[in-house]
Design an enzyme around this catalytic site. Structure first.
Site, PDB file in Angstrom:
ATOM      1  CB  CYS A 132     -18.660 -56.752  -0.574  1.00 29.49           C
ATOM      2  SG  CYS A 132     -17.942 -58.349  -1.381  1.00 29.49           S
TER       3      CYS A 132
ATOM      4  CG  HIS B 162     -19.237 -54.235  -3.684  1.00 29.75           C
ATOM      5  ND1 HIS B 162     -17.874 -54.267  -3.461  1.00 29.75           N
ATOM      6  CD2 HIS B 162     -19.709 -55.492  -3.970  1.00 29.75           C
ATOM      7  CE1 HIS B 162     -17.537 -55.590  -3.533  1.00 29.75           C
ATOM      8  NE2 HIS B 162     -18.548 -56.287  -3.640  1.00 29.75           N
TER       9      HIS B 162
ATOM     10  CG  ASN C 136     -15.841 -58.205  -4.878  1.00 26.15           C
ATOM     11  OD1 ASN C 136     -15.488 -57.573  -4.357  1.00 26.15           O
ATOM     12  ND2 ASN C 136     -17.087 -59.240  -4.890  1.00 26.15           N
TER      13      ASN C 136
END
Ligand code: UT7
Length: 330
Positions: free
Chosen positions: A115, A255, A285
């Site tokens: 990520c 994020h 995500n």
């Protein structure tokens, strides 16, 4: 000549057409729209079609960027692709992209930091530009998370989606672009979020497939706590070392892993909630995709103007985490 900085001069994004809503998940999983929205902030995610791999998502995003700015692919010097779901182990996704977009003078590579991948790639590209050696660097963040999710595991499959975002870095001698990055890795977090099989430690076998070792594994609660702490610490540090207060930040793009992680981090930083970019409800995500997709949305929704300070912050498997401060120059 003034010091060169790497300025973001164009953005692109691509989300696959197919939507998978929480309601759709209810049809085959012991979960509910209410639980997912309440615990994660996610409503919908996009899923790549059978003939779309990560390079395809990236190419669509890149084409939007190149067409929008009328750039000849032959002028691209380098392509850096942040991903943990490359089309295959090798050749790199960067090579596949380079051929298909006709970037005949470019070199490039894939970068693996889950990520946090996009910020790690952005820092790398930024150094390439500020060294003076390269003039046009594409930095791409993309993942096809649906290819590594177990859609019978409600702890993980609800959290992720597929997507790609890209930025173009070009030199600025007026101080616009990437001002600073603070990046970290902490390998002690490796046991909480991983994909076990398919590498040299545990090559693919009938056993690994039987044991679901080709799917993402996560201890969500632990990752949650580290994510808030990690994102808060790097964000605070980068602001302090640049003498910038949270009030000076026009837009915070964190994020997008869980709306509660974002809210807790923003609250600890004392950043006003209307300065925080949220699109997790629509895309979930997308791993390396979240930050460049967020940047694209910020530009499109006119949330940033030239001269604004933008703070990007990430946390992911590894653990990896980091923060990047930008003086917006587009
Ligand atoms: O940045 C890198 C990636 N980071 C992330 O993806 C984020 C990490 N973690 C999280 O987002 C959260 O920890 C989760 C969303 C994964 C889980 O939320 P939580 O509030 O930590 O829930 P939990 O794991 O403590 O589970 C609470 C309950 C459990 O039931 P019991 O044991 O209390 O009866 C779970 O079994 O919720 C249950 N549960 C679900 N229920 C409905 C877990 N997943 C689901 C689900 N639907 N999808």
């Amino acid at each position: 000549m003034n010091k060169l900085t790497a300025n973001i001069t164009a953005v692109g994004k691509y989300l696959p057409e197919k939507k998978l809503t929480n309601k759709d998940l209810e049809n085959f999983l012991d979960t509910s729209d209410e639980w997912i929205q309440d615990r994660t902030g996610i409503h919908t995610r996009r899923i790549a079609s059978k003939n779309e791999a990560t390079s395809d998502l990236c190419i669509n995003a890149i084409k939007e960027l190149l067409n929008g700015k009328n750039i000849d692919p032959n002028d691209i010097d380098a392509i850096i692709v942040a991903t943990v779901t490359p089309d295959m182990m090798f050749p790199s996704t960067a090579c596949i992209i380079q051929k298909k977009i006709g970037a005949n003078n470019a070199w490039g590579f894939d970068l693996s930091a889950a990520c946090s991948g996009f910020l790690f790639a952005l820092e790398t590209g930024s150094q390439f530009i500020s060294s003076g050696r390269y003039k046009k660097v594409l930095v791409v963040g993309s993942d096809t998370m649906s290819s590594i999710l177990n859609y019978s595991d409600r702890n993980t499959c609800i959290l992720f989606g597929d997507g790609a975002g890209v930025v173009l870095l070009e030199p600025s001698n007026k101080g616009f672009g990437i001002i600073d990055s603070k990046l970290n890795i902490d390998g002690t977090g490796g046991e909480y979020l991983y994909l076990k099989a398919g590498g040299s430690r545990l090559p693919t076998s009938i056993e690994t497939i039987k044991n679901n070792h080709h799917f993402l594994y996560q201890e969500g609660k632990t990752v949650f706590k580290y994510a808030v702490r990690g994102m808060y610490n790097v964000s605070k540090d980068i602001l302090e070392r640049n003498n910038i207060s949270v009030n000076d930040i026009k837009l915070f793009i964190p994020h997008q892993a869980n709306k509660r992680i974002i809210d807790s981090t923003a609250k600890k930083l004392k950043i006003d909630s209307n300065k925080v970019l949220i699109n997790i409800d629509k895309y979930a995500n997308t791993t390396a995709g979240t930050i460049p997709i967020g940047l694209y949305d910020a530009v499109n929704e006119k949330k940033v103007s030239k001269g604004d300070y933008v703070l990007l912050t990430v946390f992911g498997a590894g653990f990896t985490f980091g923060s990047t401060l930008i003086k917006w120059g587009l």
